[in-house]
Scaffold this motif. Sequence first.
Motif, PDB file in Angstrom:
ATOM      1  N   ASN A  18      -3.214 -42.493 -21.969  1.00 24.96           N
ATOM      2  CA  ASN A  18      -2.183 -42.837 -23.080  1.00 24.96           C
ATOM      3  C   ASN A  18      -1.582 -44.142 -23.021  1.00 24.96           C
ATOM      4  N   ARG A  19      -1.095 -44.474 -21.506  1.00 24.75           N
ATOM      5  CA  ARG A  19      -0.591 -45.873 -21.272  1.00 24.75           C
ATOM      6  C   ARG A  19      -1.966 -47.054 -21.568  1.00 24.75           C
ATOM      7  N   ILE A  20      -2.909 -46.637 -21.274  1.00 25.60           N
ATOM      8  CA  ILE A  20      -3.935 -47.655 -21.144  1.00 25.60           C
ATOM      9  C   ILE A  20      -4.223 -47.722 -22.810  1.00 25.60           C
ATOM     10  N   GLU A  21      -4.384 -46.700 -23.502  1.00 31.42           N
ATOM     11  CA  GLU A  21      -4.566 -46.714 -25.174  1.00 31.42           C
ATOM     12  C   GLU A  21      -3.164 -47.470 -25.690  1.00 31.42           C
ATOM     13  N   ASN A  22      -1.938 -47.158 -25.481  1.00 31.49           N
ATOM     14  CA  ASN A  22      -1.090 -47.989 -25.823  1.00 31.49           C
ATOM     15  C   ASN A  22      -0.967 -49.496 -25.522  1.00 31.49           C
ATOM     16  N   SER A  23      -1.381 -49.564 -24.409  1.00 34.05           N
ATOM     17  CA  SER A  23      -1.492 -51.085 -24.091  1.00 34.05           C
ATOM     18  C   SER A  23      -2.571 -51.881 -24.705  1.00 34.05           C
TER      19      SER A  23
ATOM     20  N   GLU B 237      -0.443 -44.814 -12.295  1.00 32.86           N
ATOM     21  CA  GLU B 237      -0.086 -45.417 -13.360  1.00 32.86           C
ATOM     22  C   GLU B 237      -1.396 -45.358 -14.279  1.00 32.86           C
ATOM     23  N   ARG B 238      -2.648 -45.056 -13.912  1.00 30.21           N
ATOM     24  CA  ARG B 238      -3.834 -45.018 -14.654  1.00 30.21           C
ATOM     25  C   ARG B 238      -3.847 -43.672 -15.684  1.00 30.21           C
ATOM     26  N   ASP B 239      -3.018 -43.996 -16.510  1.00 34.28           N
ATOM     27  CA  ASP B 239      -2.962 -42.650 -17.378  1.00 34.28           C
ATOM     28  C   ASP B 239      -3.448 -43.281 -18.972  1.00 34.28           C
TER      29      ASP B 239
ATOM     30  N   GLU C  85      -0.886 -52.361 -28.468  1.00 32.04           N
ATOM     31  CA  GLU C  85      -0.154 -53.445 -28.491  1.00 32.04           C
ATOM     32  C   GLU C  85      -0.873 -54.688 -28.408  1.00 32.04           C
TER      33      GLU C  85
END
Length: 702
Positions: free
Chosen positions: A254-259, A250-252, A262
């Motif tokens: 893009n996901r961290i940047e999107n979070s 889950e350590r992606d 938000e």
Amino acid sequence: MAISRDISEKIKDLLRENPQGLSITSIVKNLPINRNTASKYLDTLLVTGQVEMRHFGMAKIYSLSQRISVTSVLSLSSEYVLQVDQYLRIIFINAPFLELLKAPERDVVGKKIDTTPVPIFFQEAYLLLIRWINEGLLGVERRGELAPAARDRTFTCRVTPSVFTEGQRGVSVLLEDITAKKQDELQLQESEARFRSIVEATTDGIFVTDEEGRMIEWNNALSRITGIPRNEAIGATVAELMSRTLVPEERDGNRIENSAKELRTALRTKRSRHFFVTTDVGIVRPDGEHRIIEQTLFPVETARGIRIGSVVHDITEQRRMLERLRQNESRLRSIIRAAPVGIGLVIDRVIQEVNDRLCTMTGYPEGELLGQSAQMLYFSQEEYDRVGREKYARMAEEGTGSIETRWRKKDGGAIDILLSSTPLDPANHSLGVIFTALDITRRKESERASSAGEERYRQLIERSFTAVIVHKNEKIVLANDAACRVAGVQSRDELIGQPVISFVHPDCRRLVIGRMKKMLAKPGTAMPLVRQTFCRKSGEPVEVEVMATSFPDKGTPAIQVIFREITDRARQETLLKESEERYRTLAESAADMIYITDCTGNIVYANTLCARMYGCAPADLVGRKQTDLFLPEIAHRHLANIRKVVTKKEPIEHVEDVITPVGKFRIDIKLSPIFSPDGTVVSVVGIARDVTARQGQDPGGK
């Protein structure tokens, strides 16, 4: 130079006649004074605020001041104002100060300060006040607090050097009563201490970010859950902590940047789709341990802006227990599917579930049996009633009812059946009855099939916030909503004022009273987490995990109690034991040899009948390899069959001659896969029957 009031008034009259303003040259031309004298008088009038000066090119233009006089402003002030000249005489005091001293103006104005009621009012604080006044006369401004002990009041004090109307120097003393503010600050400190105590004592993790998304709060419980110390978390951003804690998959980036985006949007707009929504997240600690957390985000509004808070609950153990329950259920279903007897579930004698063997025995497909009355399997209403009457009577007496009867197949043929039934709940047959049907038409030997109950159970994991109460003098003074839920009341009003001991189960009261005495004897004492029994308002007992801490509250010792209901966990433990016991009862009471191997052929379970073939106890077979039990040729053949079941995910059946320490046997073996909830084969169950006695009657070995 002595200041002449006449000259000052003449300058002001001249400026009043010339409202546009005059230069110093124009003033000297209109008055019988020289330039130096005019400059000194104008400077005095500027200092006292009676005239104003502006620049017009290189010239200075003087005009009469339009501002309200200082004395008039001070008279209207709600602060306490006092003016003292260089001889320590009070030349001005406003009305609020006179009211404070409880003295008329004639007893104060024009008198030296030490002969007035001022020293009497301030008492020991007067020495500090007079020192600041003397320093003010030397041109030093002072600020500080004065707190006359006997008055039980606190003032901020400002002593400012001043020049009065006639040019004489003195000081202005301004006091502001901050007693209420000090009391509010004390109450705020106590409130913050109480909040800090709750945050640090709770078993749930709590964090709070500042207005820029950086951590400003990270309690001890969250450090225990994540493995990240508080000193490393404070000041870090949410994105930095996510990159440290999320599981690798889950350590992606893009996901961290999107979070992070938000979060910034939520801090700016005070809105987020994640607020007050509970989500499950997988994390990995710095020591490599994987855990599952339940997290709820919420906004925290402050005077400086919005902050983000979160409550984190570790649900790893609950998930593991639930997974074990699922595996047990999968194992039970696999055994039922592979069992050589018909098995089904009826509720009020209406068929709810059947296995493949029952469909084969009766000739009916599953869809034609489910939802139908079991009467369809009997030749007459009389036989159906007899079986029900006798079987349910035996279940009431013995817990299990067995009876021989005759069933009618779909093609009209008859089969002799040994029917055994067991209720899921002996006290409530309406929950369902598990039955086994053994076809005894072709098998003349008498054997009793033991039925295993399949647990019909669904459990939801309830999210509950930690319950907190505070009690003083053994009475509850504070309770949150979670405590109300545990206590079984509708509102906090039903808890406030009640004796705290009334909500403790009688069996635990002696222990609780002892703990309370220890905490009250030494404020700040914390009692470790223990398991106890509380009582709801209705008297119903409830199991909880509880910890407590004592603290001073406005001079009175109080105790803070933090507890969490663990009824669900206790219920899960009970269900797990019942599930394992049903599985063991089925396997141990079966007339066949039942064993389970892992995917490499190692024995992980064997029933008593299986162990009897080797002249040992079941535990002696656990962990044994196929090569430990059989000759090499037979062992390799068994391993090949086990691999085939694992690979094809289908059962196989074969007849094998084996030699054991007890003797030589011919056995009929059926191997079936056992699946995990995700469909992976995790082990293989073998159900074997000794057919040595039929060897001479069945030359084909089938």
